[in-house]
Design a protein around this motif. Structure first.
Motif, PDB file in Angstrom:
ATOM      1  N   ARG A  15       0.840  -1.198   0.000  1.00 60.61           N
ATOM      2  CA  ARG A  15       0.000   0.000   0.000  1.00 60.61           C
ATOM      3  C   ARG A  15       0.877   1.251   0.000  1.00 60.61           C
ATOM      4  O   ARG A  15       2.060   1.201   0.295  1.00 60.61           O
ATOM      5  CB  ARG A  15      -0.927  -0.012   1.218  1.00 60.61           C
ATOM      6  CG  ARG A  15      -1.994  -1.097   1.138  1.00 60.61           C
ATOM      7  CD  ARG A  15      -2.782  -1.199   2.447  1.00 60.61           C
ATOM      8  NE  ARG A  15      -3.349   0.067   2.866  1.00 60.61           N
ATOM      9  CZ  ARG A  15      -4.473   0.607   2.393  1.00 60.61           C
ATOM     10  NH1 ARG A  15      -5.156  -0.044   1.461  1.00 60.61           N
ATOM     11  NH2 ARG A  15      -4.919   1.771   2.840  1.00 60.61           N
ATOM     12  N   GLY A  16       0.278   2.371  -0.364  1.00 61.04           N
ATOM     13  CA  GLY A  16       1.013   3.621  -0.340  1.00 61.04           C
ATOM     14  C   GLY A  16       1.977   3.797  -1.495  1.00 61.04           C
ATOM     15  O   GLY A  16       2.941   4.562  -1.403  1.00 61.04           O
ATOM     16  N   ALA A  17       1.720   3.124  -2.606  1.00 59.41           N
ATOM     17  CA  ALA A  17       2.617   3.202  -3.765  1.00 59.41           C
ATOM     18  C   ALA A  17       2.289   4.409  -4.637  1.00 59.41           C
ATOM     19  O   ALA A  17       1.226   5.034  -4.523  1.00 59.41           O
ATOM     20  CB  ALA A  17       2.516   1.920  -4.586  1.00 59.41           C
ATOM     21  N   LEU A  45       9.836  10.061  -3.325  1.00 58.42           N
ATOM     22  CA  LEU A  45       9.024   9.926  -2.112  1.00 58.42           C
ATOM     23  C   LEU A  45       9.466   8.763  -1.233  1.00 58.42           C
ATOM     24  O   LEU A  45       8.959   8.609  -0.107  1.00 58.42           O
ATOM     25  CB  LEU A  45       7.547   9.738  -2.487  1.00 58.42           C
ATOM     26  CG  LEU A  45       6.858  10.912  -3.191  1.00 58.42           C
ATOM     27  CD1 LEU A  45       5.424  10.537  -3.562  1.00 58.42           C
ATOM     28  CD2 LEU A  45       6.879  12.155  -2.310  1.00 58.42           C
ATOM     29  N   GLY A  46      10.364   7.926  -1.744  1.00 61.43           N
ATOM     30  CA  GLY A  46      10.759   6.738  -0.995  1.00 61.43           C
ATOM     31  C   GLY A  46       9.640   5.723  -0.907  1.00 61.43           C
ATOM     32  O   GLY A  46       9.499   4.995   0.091  1.00 61.43           O
ATOM     33  N   ALA A  47       8.834   5.660  -1.952  1.00 59.62           N
ATOM     34  CA  ALA A  47       7.684   4.755  -1.996  1.00 59.62           C
ATOM     35  C   ALA A  47       7.874   3.727  -3.108  1.00 59.62           C
ATOM     36  O   ALA A  47       8.660   3.947  -4.037  1.00 59.62           O
ATOM     37  CB  ALA A  47       6.399   5.549  -2.244  1.00 59.62           C
ATOM     38  N   PRO A  48       7.163   2.592  -3.054  1.00 65.02           N
ATOM     39  CA  PRO A  48       7.236   1.639  -4.165  1.00 65.02           C
ATOM     40  C   PRO A  48       6.532   2.178  -5.400  1.00 65.02           C
ATOM     41  O   PRO A  48       5.613   2.995  -5.297  1.00 65.02           O
ATOM     42  CB  PRO A  48       6.517   0.398  -3.613  1.00 65.02           C
ATOM     43  CG  PRO A  48       5.636   0.901  -2.531  1.00 65.02           C
ATOM     44  CD  PRO A  48       6.325   2.101  -1.942  1.00 65.02           C
ATOM     45  N   SER A  49       6.987   1.739  -6.563  1.00 65.08           N
ATOM     46  CA  SER A  49       6.333   2.117  -7.816  1.00 65.08           C
ATOM     47  C   SER A  49       5.385   1.009  -8.240  1.00 65.08           C
ATOM     48  O   SER A  49       5.685  -0.180  -8.091  1.00 65.08           O
ATOM     49  CB  SER A  49       7.374   2.356  -8.915  1.00 65.08           C
ATOM     50  OG  SER A  49       8.107   1.162  -9.187  1.00 65.08           O
ATOM     51  N   GLY A  50       4.246   1.402  -8.766  1.00 67.75           N
ATOM     52  CA  GLY A  50       3.254   0.418  -9.186  1.00 67.75           C
ATOM     53  C   GLY A  50       2.603   0.798 -10.500  1.00 67.75           C
ATOM     54  O   GLY A  50       2.650   1.950 -10.933  1.00 67.75           O
ATOM     55  N   VAL A  51       2.011  -0.186 -11.141  1.00 70.71           N
ATOM     56  CA  VAL A  51       1.233   0.015 -12.355  1.00 70.71           C
ATOM     57  C   VAL A  51      -0.091  -0.712 -12.170  1.00 70.71           C
ATOM     58  O   VAL A  51      -0.121  -1.855 -11.686  1.00 70.71           O
ATOM     59  CB  VAL A  51       1.965  -0.516 -13.604  1.00 70.71           C
ATOM     60  CG1 VAL A  51       1.058  -0.429 -14.841  1.00 70.71           C
ATOM     61  CG2 VAL A  51       3.255   0.257 -13.844  1.00 70.71           C
ATOM     62  N   VAL A  86       9.444  -2.017 -12.569  1.00 69.89           N
ATOM     63  CA  VAL A  86       8.338  -1.660 -11.679  1.00 69.89           C
ATOM     64  C   VAL A  86       8.312  -2.613 -10.486  1.00 69.89           C
ATOM     65  O   VAL A  86       8.590  -3.811 -10.624  1.00 69.89           O
ATOM     66  CB  VAL A  86       7.006  -1.709 -12.455  1.00 69.89           C
ATOM     67  CG1 VAL A  86       5.814  -1.565 -11.517  1.00 69.89           C
ATOM     68  CG2 VAL A  86       6.989  -0.618 -13.526  1.00 69.89           C
ATOM     69  N   ASP A  87       7.951  -2.080  -9.312  1.00 68.58           N
ATOM     70  CA  ASP A  87       7.920  -2.899  -8.094  1.00 68.58           C
ATOM     71  C   ASP A  87       6.647  -3.734  -7.975  1.00 68.58           C
ATOM     72  O   ASP A  87       6.692  -4.908  -7.595  1.00 68.58           O
ATOM     73  CB  ASP A  87       8.035  -2.007  -6.847  1.00 68.58           C
ATOM     74  CG  ASP A  87       9.334  -1.227  -6.803  1.00 68.58           C
ATOM     75  OD1 ASP A  87      10.391  -1.831  -7.081  1.00 68.58           O
ATOM     76  OD2 ASP A  87       9.290  -0.015  -6.503  1.00 68.58           O
ATOM     77  N   VAL A 117      -3.294   4.683  -2.240  1.00 68.67           N
ATOM     78  CA  VAL A 117      -2.278   5.306  -3.086  1.00 68.67           C
ATOM     79  C   VAL A 117      -1.704   6.568  -2.442  1.00 68.67           C
ATOM     80  O   VAL A 117      -2.419   7.343  -1.802  1.00 68.67           O
ATOM     81  CB  VAL A 117      -2.834   5.659  -4.490  1.00 68.67           C
ATOM     82  CG1 VAL A 117      -3.108   4.403  -5.288  1.00 68.67           C
ATOM     83  CG2 VAL A 117      -4.057   6.544  -4.395  1.00 68.67           C
ATOM     84  N   ARG A 118      -0.419   6.757  -2.660  1.00 71.46           N
ATOM     85  CA  ARG A 118       0.232   7.991  -2.231  1.00 71.46           C
ATOM     86  C   ARG A 118       0.240   9.015  -3.358  1.00 71.46           C
ATOM     87  O   ARG A 118       0.195  10.223  -3.126  1.00 71.46           O
ATOM     88  CB  ARG A 118       1.653   7.678  -1.781  1.00 71.46           C
ATOM     89  CG  ARG A 118       2.364   8.875  -1.160  1.00 71.46           C
ATOM     90  CD  ARG A 118       3.578   8.469  -0.397  1.00 71.46           C
ATOM     91  NE  ARG A 118       4.268   9.611   0.170  1.00 71.46           N
ATOM     92  CZ  ARG A 118       5.420   9.535   0.819  1.00 71.46           C
ATOM     93  NH1 ARG A 118       5.996   8.340   0.990  1.00 71.46           N
ATOM     94  NH2 ARG A 118       5.993  10.614   1.304  1.00 71.46           N
ATOM     95  N   HIS A 119       0.293   8.501  -4.582  1.00 70.61           N
ATOM     96  CA  HIS A 119       0.352   9.375  -5.751  1.00 70.61           C
ATOM     97  C   HIS A 119      -0.096   8.544  -6.947  1.00 70.61           C
ATOM     98  O   HIS A 119       0.207   7.352  -7.022  1.00 70.61           O
ATOM     99  CB  HIS A 119       1.789   9.873  -5.962  1.00 70.61           C
ATOM    100  CG  HIS A 119       1.896  11.092  -6.814  1.00 70.61           C
ATOM    101  ND1 HIS A 119       2.154  12.347  -6.294  1.00 70.61           N
ATOM    102  CD2 HIS A 119       1.789  11.276  -8.169  1.00 70.61           C
ATOM    103  CE1 HIS A 119       2.220  13.236  -7.268  1.00 70.61           C
ATOM    104  NE2 HIS A 119       1.992  12.613  -8.422  1.00 70.61           N
TER     105      HIS A 119
END
Length: 320
Positions: A15-17, A45-51, A86-87, A117-119
């Protein structure tokens, strides 16, 4: 890359990607720019990347009678996205129920409650929700209300000032121009599938073929192509040169559209294996011959033409 086929009950570290949204059919250079933007923001942002792709794309659900049009079935799409580094890959299952989900419900249930989501990142032309009621402006409004950021990526154009799009890729393939399609995609377009038994007529004239059904793939121009073929072996793929006929095989009265590939200088058994076939160059249209002898003579010429074309190509296939 970690794959999630739902948005409910995700582990906390998923979560928070920063999540790129879209159909991503073909994962062309424009799609890659959207995904790269999400990855850059995720690093900042130090967050995971997602698609999050819609799977299947909305069109076959909303217009089931349309001709097959897909550039990249899910397995292919996932491989291309993973190759970009992508993570996380979140599958948004698009069915009849989702077709009627409003844009607000998608934001509330999938993006906020599900992914947290963070962004989010999307293309300038991204539309979503019932009746295509959602757009980047609605995402920005929702982001302000729910505390997530939104980045809209504008048109990404090539040197000819044409915007990269799945439609341009499809048009190039239908016109028999796989090199233009490869330029738009960033790698050769390919068809992949399980090798099935055919009528074995190719073997009788010295040109055995590996046969793959086209399923819901787009139908490119029917004809003969110089191809690169990849066979999965363990974690890697072994690539070989080949010549392929894509179409109905009118000389033998064929009616089923499929891809028949003769792998040059290879006589192994591929039945049941997973085959990747990259279309490199269109050699000639499909046509009906008066006899097997005429067909065999033409295949000899096709194989020679394919060898000449592929001798000038970089060795190995594209893993992305």
């Amino acid at each position: 890359m970690r794959l999630f086929r739902h948005t409910a009950d995700l582990p906390e570290d998923a979560r928070g990607a920063v999540v790129a949204l879209g159909n991503f059919d073909g994962v062309h250079r424009g799609h890659q720019a959207v995904i790269a933007t999400a990855q850059r923001i995720a690093r900042d942002l130090g967050a995971p990347s997602g698609v999050m792709p819609f799977e299947p794309p909305p069109r076959p659900v909303s217009r089931p009678d349309d001709a097959p049009f897909r550039l990249s079935p899910f397995r292919v799409k996932a491989r291309h996205i993973e190759a970009l580094g992508v993570d996380l890959l979140f599958v948004c299952h698009f069915d009849e129920s989702f077709l009627h989900k409003t844009a607000d419900a998608f934001i509330q249930e999938d993006l906020v409650a599900g992914l947290g989501v963070r962004h989010v990142v999307c293309g300038y032309d991204f539309l979503f929700g019932h009746g295509r009621g959602g757009d980047p402006a609605l995402l920005r409004q929702a982001g302000a209300a729910h505390g997530f950021g939104v980045t809209e990526v504008g048109p990404v154009a090539d040197d000819a000032d044409g915007v990269y799009s799945s439609t341009r890729v499809r048009d190039a393939l239908v016109a028999g121009n796989p090199r233009e399609a490869a330029r738009l995609l960033g790698s050769p377009w390919e068809i992949e599938g399980r090798v099935e038994h055919g009528d074995h007529k190719g073997r009788t004239i010295g040109f055995p073929t590996a046969n793959v059904e086209l399923a819901d793939y787009l139908r490119p121009a029917f004809g003969v192509y110089a191809v690169r073929t990849g066979v999965d072996q363990g974690a890697g793929t072994v690539w070989r040169n080949g010549v392929a006929n894509l179409g109905r095989r009118p000389t033998v009265g064929g009616t089923v559209e499929r891809l028949e590939t003769h792998i040059l200088d290879f006589d192994g058994d591929l039945y049941g294996q997973h085959l990747r076939v990259q279309l490199i160059e269109f050699l000639r249209p499909e046509r009906k011959f008066g006899s097997f002898t005429e067909l065999k003579d033409q295949i000899v010429q096709d194989a020679a033409a394919a060898r000449a074309v592929l001798a000038k190509e970089p060795v190995g296939g594209a893993e992305g």
